[in-house]
Design a protein around this motif. Structure first.
Motif, PDB file in Angstrom:
ATOM      1  N   ASN A  35       0.800  -1.220   0.000  1.00  0.00           N
ATOM      2  CA  ASN A  35       0.000   0.000   0.000  1.00  0.00           C
ATOM      3  C   ASN A  35       0.832   1.269   0.000  1.00  0.00           C
ATOM      4  O   ASN A  35       0.280   2.369  -0.175  1.00  0.00           O
ATOM      5  N   LYS A  40      -1.240   0.705  -6.621  1.00  0.00           N
ATOM      6  CA  LYS A  40      -1.724  -0.248  -5.613  1.00  0.00           C
ATOM      7  C   LYS A  40      -2.819  -1.108  -6.246  1.00  0.00           C
ATOM      8  O   LYS A  40      -4.002  -0.906  -5.998  1.00  0.00           O
ATOM      9  N   ARG A  71      -8.429  -2.637  -4.017  1.00  0.00           N
ATOM     10  CA  ARG A  71      -6.996  -2.833  -4.281  1.00  0.00           C
ATOM     11  C   ARG A  71      -6.669  -4.279  -4.607  1.00  0.00           C
ATOM     12  O   ARG A  71      -5.648  -4.561  -5.234  1.00  0.00           O
TER      13      ARG A  71
END
Length: 312
Positions: A35, A40, A71
């Protein structure tokens, strides 16, 4: 090292062994690093559908689950319960059955009544994550708290952790009281008698704040949950800060390198001084927020891994 995660649902900390908690924390570590990258995006949950159903207001938990799912490549839907058929008289059971018939892969549920995620898990064929059920549990918060502590202190085993404030109404406290001792921490609770639970299962309790945080490595503050105490008088909050609020002077009673935590939302000047909350050397509050996305990514990945492995 575990070869697989043996659970389909995450309904409470009590279902997890210490080794399973540590395995989940190890998995979350990789997502913390992920992250912090400029891009991402991971596709391991591509084609999966996650529905976030929040019957209570939320900022951190709802957004972190949404970000976590996206994500990982999943389709994420946030169900607006205020605009749902529940307001037309539909029962929670019928709502759960309806959602299950849409074939989601994960339901993330927050509800004001303890036990609702467990009830829904028995009705649907997908994974269910408890994102907070009344005064029951908030398992992902305890996991992200453990991850934050381990990253800031390098360990959890042997640390002295004081959880302070409204313990009685806090699902965060309840999950942490199950999680942190399981990982070897020495946990104590601090608060007025009226805000301490009736049963603590051997956990030490203190009604004197200065005594309760003496020598603590971690001071975890909790907000007063006024929504669960409608009769609380506003003027009593000033008394609470005087007796139980965390100031720099009071924090001096903890270990010299003690860190401060808070699950949010923060009521500055009620349970914690803003100067402490904003001190990057002592406060781990924003670290908790960051760890929340990574921890929830790990949960979504692990809980769906077996079903993904079975997919054609």
């Amino acid at each position: 090292m575990m070869s697989s995660f043996p659970h389909r649902n995450l309904l409470g900390i009590n279902q997890l062994q210490a080794g399973e908690i540590l395995y989940l924390l190890d998995e979350a570590e990789q997502w913390l690093a992920f992250n912090r990258q400029p891009r991402k995006r991971d596709e391991r949950l591509a084609g999966l559908t996650i529905i976030n159903i929040f019957f209570e207001n939320s900022t951190r938990t709802l957004l972190s689950f949404e970000i976590a799912g996206k994500r990982l490549g999943a389709q994420v839907v946030n169900m607006r319960t205020a605009q749902s058929s529940l307001n037309k008289g539909e029962s929670l059971v019928d709502t759960a059955l309806t959602l299950g018939a849409m074939r989601p892969d994960v339901l993330v549920i927050r509800h004001a009544t303890a036990g609702v995620p467990q009830e829904i898990a028995g009705l649907v064929g997908c994974s269910v994550i408890n994102a907070g059920d009344g005064t029951g549990e908030h398992p992902t918060q305890a996991l992200l708290d453990a991850l934050t502590i381990r990253r800031r202190k390098g360990r959890i085993d042997g640390l002295k952790i004081a959880i302070c404030g409204d313990i009685r109404h806090s699902r965060v406290a309840r999950s942490n009281l199950l999680c942190l001792p399981r990982l070897g921490a020495e946990v104590r609770v601090v608060g007025p008698d009226s805000l301490l639970p009736d049963e603590l299962g051997g956990i030490a309790s203190f009604t004197d704040m200065d005594e309760g945080i003496e020598g603590a490595d971690i001071v975890m503050m909790l907000r007063i949950q006024r929504e669960r105490m409608p009769d609380i008088a506003p003027e009593s909050l000033g008394d609470f800060y005087r007796l139980y609020g965390l100031s720099r002077e009071r924090l001096a009673r903890a270990a010299p390198d003690a860190i401060v935590m808070h699950p949010g939302p923060i009521n500055r000047g009620v349970e914690i001084d803003g100067e402490i909350a904003d001190d990057p050397d002592r406060s781990a509050i924003l670290d908790q927020v960051e760890a929340g996305v990574a921890t929830r990514m790990a949960c979504l990945d692990l809980l769906t891994r077996a079903s993904r492995d079975l997919a054609p």
